[in-house]
Design an enzyme around this catalytic site. Sequence first.
Site, PDB file in Angstrom:
ATOM      1  N   HIS A 189      34.994  33.355  44.814  1.00  0.00           N
ATOM      2  CA  HIS A 189      35.177  32.927  43.422  1.00  0.00           C
ATOM      3  C   HIS A 189      35.946  31.612  43.322  1.00  0.00           C
ATOM      4  CE1 HIS A 189      33.729  36.952  42.892  1.00  0.00           C
ATOM      5  NE2 HIS A 189      34.854  37.500  43.293  1.00  0.00           N
ATOM      6  N   ARG A 190      35.824  30.784  44.369  1.00  0.00           N
ATOM      7  CA  ARG A 190      36.447  29.452  44.436  1.00  0.00           C
ATOM      8  C   ARG A 190      37.977  29.498  44.500  1.00  0.00           C
ATOM      9  NH1 ARG A 190      31.812  29.245  45.431  1.00  0.00           N
ATOM     10  NH2 ARG A 190      30.349  27.584  44.873  1.00  0.00           N
ATOM     11  N   ILE A 191      38.539  30.652  44.878  1.00  0.00           N
ATOM     12  CA  ILE A 191      39.991  30.734  45.103  1.00  0.00           C
ATOM     13  C   ILE A 191      40.214  30.470  46.591  1.00  0.00           C
ATOM     14  CG2 ILE A 191      42.085  32.110  44.850  1.00  0.00           C
ATOM     15  CD1 ILE A 191      40.724  31.369  42.236  1.00  0.00           C
TER      16      ILE A 191
END
Length: 212
Positions: A189-191
């Site tokens: 989730h782009r973390i």
Amino acid sequence: MQYEDFRREYTAGGLDRDMLDADPLKQFEHWLEQAVRAGLEDPTAMVLATVDEAGLPWQRIVLLKGLSRGGFVFYTNYGSNKAQAMAGNPSVSLLFPWNELDRQVIAGGRVEKMSVAESASYFVTRPRESQIAAWASRQSRPVSARAMLEKQVMVLKEKFGKGDIPVPDFWGGYRVIPDRIEFWQGGEHRIHDRFLYTRTASGDWQISQLQP
């Protein structure tokens, strides 16, 4: 083509502070060893970014040929565009794009020329064809046709015969001495996980975690 459709989740694994070595070059070697074991096609390929005298940035892929005296080593023609840019501005950046592992390493610092002895020590280990190619090419200079290069290679093969090929005086090594190195591990989730090593005035390394 719908470019926005090309996306995926990064699920190769996370990166925590306690997983990092205190020395960024040792951490880099650890990741490089993992990249080699994972079977990456070109684990030592790195993007070298320079800025020329007009202030224009340029990038190209070169191959890492070792770590020595606290720096990343590569070799090139002293007359090439990158060599000319580095002569005027020694500040450069390196990027190792290990996409298959959802990883990248970015290093920034200053480049220095290696000694003639160091360059010669590496040159003799190169395949003979690569040694001749170093002599044949005036890297980055215009050429009317590939046939001209191939003819020059043939001329040099006849000239050197089966004897040793000397190191060209216009060819040699460079060492990038980093003052900052970032390790990036892709996350879901782009973390993403990002850790930046920064060299302090005393020569030690300080580690900070960055937001994705």
